[in-house]
Design an enzyme around this catalytic site. Sequence first.
Site, PDB file in Angstrom:
ATOM      1  N   GLU A  27       0.823  -1.102   0.067  1.00 14.56           N
ATOM      2  CA  GLU A  27       0.017  -0.112   0.086  1.00 14.56           C
ATOM      3  C   GLU A  27       0.679   1.282   0.020  1.00 14.56           C
ATOM      4  O   GLU A  27       1.264   1.660   1.150  1.00 14.56           O
ATOM      5  CB  GLU A  27      -0.898   0.075   1.411  1.00 14.56           C
ATOM      6  CG  GLU A  27      -1.902  -1.057   1.234  1.00 14.56           C
ATOM      7  CD  GLU A  27      -2.905  -1.283   0.173  1.00 14.56           C
ATOM      8  OE1 GLU A  27      -3.335  -0.183  -0.303  1.00 14.56           O
ATOM      9  OE2 GLU A  27      -3.115  -2.410  -0.234  1.00 14.56           O
ATOM     10  N   GLU A  68      -6.413   4.576   7.452  1.00 11.82           N
ATOM     11  CA  GLU A  68      -5.880   4.281   6.023  1.00 11.82           C
ATOM     12  C   GLU A  68      -5.760   2.570   6.026  1.00 11.82           C
ATOM     13  O   GLU A  68      -5.919   1.944   5.011  1.00 11.82           O
ATOM     14  CB  GLU A  68      -4.523   4.650   5.966  1.00 11.82           C
ATOM     15  CG  GLU A  68      -3.760   4.229   4.463  1.00 11.82           C
ATOM     16  CD  GLU A  68      -4.544   4.842   3.218  1.00 11.82           C
ATOM     17  OE1 GLU A  68      -4.704   4.040   2.407  1.00 11.82           O
ATOM     18  OE2 GLU A  68      -4.932   6.025   3.332  1.00 11.82           O
ATOM     19  N   GLU A  75     -10.652  -2.071   0.217  1.00 12.35           N
ATOM     20  CA  GLU A  75     -10.500  -2.007  -1.224  1.00 12.35           C
ATOM     21  C   GLU A  75     -10.032  -3.446  -1.467  1.00 12.35           C
ATOM     22  O   GLU A  75     -10.416  -3.887  -2.504  1.00 12.35           O
ATOM     23  CB  GLU A  75      -9.135  -0.983  -1.212  1.00 12.35           C
ATOM     24  CG  GLU A  75      -9.704   0.285  -1.365  1.00 12.35           C
ATOM     25  CD  GLU A  75      -8.245   1.418  -1.619  1.00 12.35           C
ATOM     26  OE1 GLU A  75      -7.402   0.837  -1.555  1.00 12.35           O
ATOM     27  OE2 GLU A  75      -8.863   2.491  -1.952  1.00 12.35           O
TER      28      GLU A  75
END
Length: 117
Positions: A27, A68, A75
């Site tokens: 990420e 996050e 996601e």
Amino acid sequence: MQNKPKYNLFKNTKYALDGLITAVKTESSFRLELLCSIFIIAGILYIDTTLVNKLILLITGILVLIIELLNSAIENVVDLCTKEIHPLAKNAKDIGSTAVMFTISLHVTCWFFILIN
């Protein structure tokens, strides 16, 4: 639930560390925010303000990382469910990104008010 293992402190800690390693490896947004947090922590230690203000800045900074990570998890689940561009998949990803944006805005706002005080 079939795939829910029995609670084990050491295994659960390993799962959490595996998740952190995966986030750092895969990420880019998390890596950037993690890098920024190094400078943010240095700034928190440097500024002359109360302990409460420093804790507010530290907590909101860590909150950015937490949100996050949650956004990345959302996601990943969406990508697991569908590779197609679907309105609901887009909504889920966009809403997760909005949560990150709001958290960063909260953190920046805290910095602003603490620094002008």
